[in-house]
Design an enzyme around this catalytic site. Structure first.
Site, PDB file in Angstrom:
ATOM      1  N   HIS A 121       0.789  -1.338   0.081  1.00 44.12           N
ATOM      2  CA  HIS A 121      -0.115  -0.204  -0.016  1.00 44.12           C
ATOM      3  C   HIS A 121       0.872   1.276  -0.073  1.00 44.12           C
ATOM      4  CE1 HIS A 121      -3.136   2.749   1.459  1.00 44.12           C
ATOM      5  NE2 HIS A 121      -3.971   1.897   0.909  1.00 44.12           N
ATOM      6  N   ILE A 162       2.096   4.446   1.822  1.00 38.63           N
ATOM      7  CA  ILE A 162       1.127   5.132   2.643  1.00 38.63           C
ATOM      8  C   ILE A 162       0.370   4.368   3.763  1.00 38.63           C
ATOM      9  CG2 ILE A 162      -0.884   6.746   2.577  1.00 38.63           C
ATOM     10  CD1 ILE A 162      -0.279   7.165  -0.325  1.00 38.63           C
ATOM     11  N   GLY A 196      -5.756   4.376   5.614  1.00 41.10           N
ATOM     12  CA  GLY A 196      -6.746   5.271   6.523  1.00 41.10           C
ATOM     13  C   GLY A 196      -7.716   4.639   7.300  1.00 41.10           C
ATOM     14  N   VAL A 197      -7.932   3.136   6.888  1.00 44.15           N
ATOM     15  CA  VAL A 197      -8.659   2.352   7.648  1.00 44.15           C
ATOM     16  C   VAL A 197      -7.834   2.119   8.835  1.00 44.15           C
ATOM     17  CG1 VAL A 197      -8.041   0.222   6.669  1.00 44.15           C
ATOM     18  CG2 VAL A 197     -10.268   0.432   7.953  1.00 44.15           C
ATOM     19  N   GLU A 219      -8.387   2.370  12.951  1.00 42.40           N
ATOM     20  CA  GLU A 219      -8.340   1.581  13.786  1.00 42.40           C
ATOM     21  C   GLU A 219      -7.361   1.914  14.916  1.00 42.40           C
ATOM     22  OE1 GLU A 219      -8.398  -1.948  15.899  1.00 42.40           O
ATOM     23  OE2 GLU A 219      -9.668  -1.575  14.564  1.00 42.40           O
TER      24      GLU A 219
END
Length: 161
Positions: free
Chosen positions: A61, A67, A70-71, A75
């Site tokens: 990723h 990067i 975002g998830v 979390e």
């Protein structure tokens, strides 16, 4: 809070090192996303996640442009909120109780989080009702907002097989 302006819970020794964090979170590698807790107040908590190129999620990723997803930032905010939930209830996870991520609202991403960044996680309790805890969370890097969210967690009894 009691009338003497002291919290109704016992604060753990700070900074909270990873060994103690593992007592408050059931998560383990590679999904434990809080490296240290630096402050706990009557209604808030501050900690951080050091983002390293060695993170498994950065391998794909994205190749050539890593990067933090975002998830996983969301979390991490839920995990720091979960620690606060346990601390404020003078509890630790057990075989029959656990805090679970119940929802996220108003999630916004403002800055990419990349290897070498220290993701500072701040969470403040804003509401507790019928077993649901709601937190305002902010994640920053070098004082710049990377993400914000309203995180909800709930304490659940675990089912034994």
């Amino acid at each position: 809070m009691t009338e003497s302006n002291t919290p109704a819970f016992t604060k753990p020794e700070l900074p909270m090192q990873i060994q103690t964090i593992r007592e408050y979170l059931p998560h383990r590698y590679p999904f434990l996303l809080v490296d240290r807790v630096t402050d706990i107040t009557d209604s808030g908590i501050v900690g951080y996640k050091n983002v390293s190129m060695n993170e498994e999620f950065l391998q794909g990723h994205f190749p050539g442009f890593p990067i933090m997803p975002g998830v996983l930032i969301v979390e991490a905010m839920a995990q720091i909120s979960g620690i606060l939930g346990f601390v404020m209830n003078n509890q630790k996870p057990s075989s029959d109780k656990i805090f679970l991520f119940a929802g996220a609202e108003r999630v916004r991403f403002k800055k990419q989080v990349v290897p070498g960044d220290q993701l500072v996680l701040k969470s403040e309790l804003v509401m507790q009702k019928r077993g649901i805890y709601k937190y305002n969370c902010i994640a920053t890097v070098d004082g710049i907002v990377a993400a914000t969210a309203e995180i909800m967690i709930t304490q659940q009894k675990t089912e034994q097989a």
